[in-house]
Design a protein around this motif. Structure first.
Motif, mmCIF file in Angstrom:
data_model
loop_
_atom_site.group_PDB
_atom_site.id
_atom_site.type_symbol
_atom_site.label_atom_id
_atom_site.label_comp_id
_atom_site.label_asym_id
_atom_site.label_seq_id
_atom_site.Cartn_x
_atom_site.Cartn_y
_atom_site.Cartn_z
ATOM 1 N N UNK A 50 0.848 -1.274 0.165
ATOM 2 C CA UNK A 50 -0.161 -0.067 -0.073
ATOM 3 C C UNK A 50 0.817 1.289 0.211
ATOM 4 N N UNK A 51 0.034 2.469 0.139
ATOM 5 C CA UNK A 51 0.952 3.690 0.002
ATOM 6 C C UNK A 51 0.059 4.878 0.759
ATOM 7 N N UNK A 52 0.614 5.943 0.538
ATOM 8 C CA UNK A 52 0.109 6.983 1.267
ATOM 9 C C UNK A 52 -0.016 8.122 0.259
ATOM 10 N N UNK A 53 -1.105 8.985 0.518
ATOM 11 C CA UNK A 53 -1.107 10.133 -0.518
ATOM 12 C C UNK A 53 -0.351 11.374 0.299
ATOM 13 N N UNK A 79 -3.006 4.229 11.087
ATOM 14 C CA UNK A 79 -1.923 4.765 10.714
ATOM 15 C C UNK A 79 -1.629 4.428 9.102
ATOM 16 N N UNK A 80 -0.986 5.306 8.570
ATOM 17 C CA UNK A 80 -0.709 5.248 6.943
ATOM 18 C C UNK A 80 0.546 4.732 6.610
ATOM 19 N N UNK A 81 0.914 3.858 6.116
ATOM 20 C CA UNK A 81 2.271 3.531 5.471
ATOM 21 C C UNK A 81 2.708 4.455 4.789
ATOM 22 N N UNK A 82 4.276 4.597 4.913
ATOM 23 C CA UNK A 82 4.968 5.509 4.084
ATOM 24 C C UNK A 82 5.350 5.135 2.780
ATOM 25 N N UNK A 139 9.581 10.271 3.940
ATOM 26 C CA UNK A 139 8.043 10.688 4.082
ATOM 27 C C UNK A 139 7.315 10.201 2.905
ATOM 28 N N UNK A 140 5.929 9.763 3.274
ATOM 29 C CA UNK A 140 5.020 9.509 2.510
ATOM 30 C C UNK A 140 5.028 10.547 1.263
ATOM 31 N N UNK A 141 4.943 11.815 1.654
ATOM 32 C CA UNK A 141 4.495 12.674 0.586
ATOM 33 C C UNK A 141 5.766 12.784 -0.450
ATOM 34 N N UNK A 142 7.088 12.570 0.042
ATOM 35 C CA UNK A 142 8.155 12.409 -0.799
ATOM 36 C C UNK A 142 8.122 11.252 -1.805
ATOM 37 N N UNK A 198 -3.683 14.482 3.142
ATOM 38 C CA UNK A 198 -2.384 14.250 4.192
ATOM 39 C C UNK A 198 -2.884 12.927 5.225
ATOM 40 N N UNK A 199 -2.120 12.624 5.991
ATOM 41 C CA UNK A 199 -2.128 11.418 6.799
ATOM 42 C C UNK A 199 -3.506 11.339 7.254
ATOM 43 N N UNK A 200 -3.714 12.695 7.905
ATOM 44 C CA UNK A 200 -4.977 12.716 8.982
ATOM 45 C C UNK A 200 -6.394 12.469 7.814
ATOM 46 N N UNK A 201 -6.393 13.512 6.663
ATOM 47 C CA UNK A 201 -7.544 13.238 6.022
ATOM 48 C C UNK A 201 -7.881 12.175 5.397
ATOM 49 N N UNK A 202 -6.766 11.195 5.052
ATOM 50 C CA UNK A 202 -7.062 10.176 4.567
ATOM 51 C C UNK A 202 -7.726 9.270 5.537
ATOM 52 N N UNK A 203 -7.081 8.939 6.737
ATOM 53 C CA UNK A 203 -7.717 8.233 7.681
ATOM 54 C C UNK A 203 -9.055 8.547 7.958
#
Length: 270
Positions: free
Chosen positions: A15-18, A174-177, A130-133, A221-226
């Motif tokens: 998986x991944x993250x936005x 928790x979102x994976x990086x 970071x997952x953003x990177x 971001x991690x908060x909004x995705x969750x």
């Protein structure tokens, strides 16, 4: 999304993250970079293209720098190609789907159930600090593939949305990086997908799948995705859908836009 790749099949997998706030740099970042800014140089006409290309690259570098992402000089040509080939939404191919069902409450759309057909996708897996990177660098790899770094040596065309496979813990907190960024090939290239020069990009066949989708606006971001994952889980009646640990974040518009258009997708188990 099985253990071996980024396919859309509703099971668990990588998986991944936005990105945080405006991490994923997309085509529409350039729309806020006005024509006036590009042409206000006062230089001879024959130099304008070089100047414009330099300013486009500088703009992307400025946007990315705010998110700890470096945009290298080699991105100048892909950025220019995407900009020149995507003047307006009509030049961006929407990924087709069949609407199966929609749920509304008090006039507000809560979710849609859609059928997406089997197709070829270009996928790249990244894990940066970071997952953003990870999102940014993964998307730039796909940009280079779309813009000539492929076996045809030609611009392939842009499709929307660009999707990110997201993986969470069991509690969806928790979102994976580690991310998978994916691009659906345009219809004209589905039968014979051009092969990428970058061996980190994999062309996969994603099977037909049913997705439950919820639209939302603003940053991803991690908060909004969750929050969006949990909001959609509450609205759906199927416990099986809630049990997944892999989801998709679909991005349609410029991350820097105030009213950015996104979706969270739950995939029906097969």
């Amino acid at each position: 999304m099985d253990q071996g790749g980024c396919q859309m099949n509703g099971g668990g997998g990588r998986g991944g993250d936005e990105p945080d706030d405006s991490g994923m740099i997309t085509l529409e970042d350039l729309e806020s970079f006005s024509e006036d800014a590009l042409s206000d140089s006062g230089n001879p006409e024959e130099d304008e293209k070089t100047i414009d290309d330099d300013r486009l690259l500088e703009y992307w570098q400025d946007v990315a720098r705010g998110h700890q992402v470096e945009v290298s000089q080699e991105m100048a040509e892909p950025i220019q190609q995407l900009t020149s080939n995507n003047q307006g939404r009509s030049n961006r191919e929407a990924i087709p789907f069949t609407l199966l069902e929609r749920k509304e409450k008090c006039g507000e759309l809560l979710w849609e159930k859609r059928q997406y057909e089997k197709g070829h996708w270009a996928c790249v897996t990244m894990r940066e600090e970071t997952y953003e990177q990870s999102i940014c660098y993964g998307f730039m790899k796909l940009m280079r593939y779309i813009c000539q770094q492929n076996s045809l040596g030609d611009y392939l065309g842009m499709t929307l949305p660009i999707v990110t496979v997201v993986r969470t813990d069991e509690n969806h907190s928790v979102i994976s990086h580690s991310v998978i960024v994916a691009y659906c090939l345009p219809v004209e290239h589905q039968a014979q997908p051009p092969q990428p020069h970058d061996n980190e990009i994999v062309i996969e066949i994603w099977p037909a799948t049913t997705a439950y989708t919820r639209s939302f606006t603003g940053p991803t971001n991690e908060v909004t995705i969750v929050n969006q994952i949990n909001a959609l889980a509450e609205q759906l009646d199927s416990p099986g859908l809630r049990a997944n640990d892999s989801f998709i974040v679909a991005g349609y518009t410029n991350p820097a836009h105030i009213n950015r258009q996104n979706e969270i997708w739950f995939l029906e188990r097969t």
